[in-house]
Design a protein around this motif. Sequence first.
Motif, PDB file in Angstrom:
ATOM      1  N   GLU A   1       0.924  -1.128  -0.124  1.00  0.00           N
ATOM      2  CA  GLU A   1       0.004   0.093   0.046  1.00  0.00           C
ATOM      3  C   GLU A   1       1.001   1.264   0.040  1.00  0.00           C
ATOM      4  O   GLU A   1       1.825   1.419   0.697  1.00  0.00           O
ATOM      5  N   LEU A   2       0.648   2.174  -0.897  1.00  0.00           N
ATOM      6  CA  LEU A   2       1.332   3.400  -1.165  1.00  0.00           C
ATOM      7  C   LEU A   2       0.861   4.634  -0.381  1.00  0.00           C
ATOM      8  O   LEU A   2      -0.436   4.773  -0.355  1.00  0.00           O
ATOM      9  N   ASP A   3       1.505   5.324   0.328  1.00  0.00           N
ATOM     10  CA  ASP A   3       1.051   6.447   1.162  1.00  0.00           C
ATOM     11  C   ASP A   3       1.220   7.714   0.322  1.00  0.00           C
ATOM     12  O   ASP A   3       2.331   8.021  -0.100  1.00  0.00           O
TER      13      ASP A   3
ATOM     14  N   ASP B   1       4.013  10.132   1.155  1.00  0.00           N
ATOM     15  CA  ASP B   1       5.509   9.833   0.781  1.00  0.00           C
ATOM     16  C   ASP B   1       5.825  10.290  -0.770  1.00  0.00           C
ATOM     17  O   ASP B   1       6.748  10.643  -1.106  1.00  0.00           O
TER      18      ASP B   1
END
Length: 116
Positions: free
Chosen positions: A21-23, A26
């Motif tokens: 899962e990418l935030d 970031d």
Amino acid sequence: MGIMSKILGGGGNRSVDDYVELDIDDFAEAHAETGMQVHIAEIGDQSDVIPIKDAVYDGDFVIADITRHSTSDRTIEHIIDELRQVAQEVDGDIVQKGDDQIVVTPTGVSVSREKL
């Protein structure tokens, strides 16, 4: 296993652990460094053209939804003419995709008329 098999799922079993899962936080710094943004717009009436023109003059790419209008509608003809003039002024491009979208690009960006 090749890269395309990994992307398209070459038959192996996948689990939740295979994905990360990418935030979005970031990537906030990368967003600040970009020179061009892609905007999504909806054209309901003549006043919706102003922010589209501003975005193109600022060097951004705009995809506008025109489904509220018939392509034979005089209002949409006037709107397209106005956006065509903006594209010419900035040496960009403008295309209509089907009956529902207009793409307007800034300086130095053209839209290919051929499908991949």
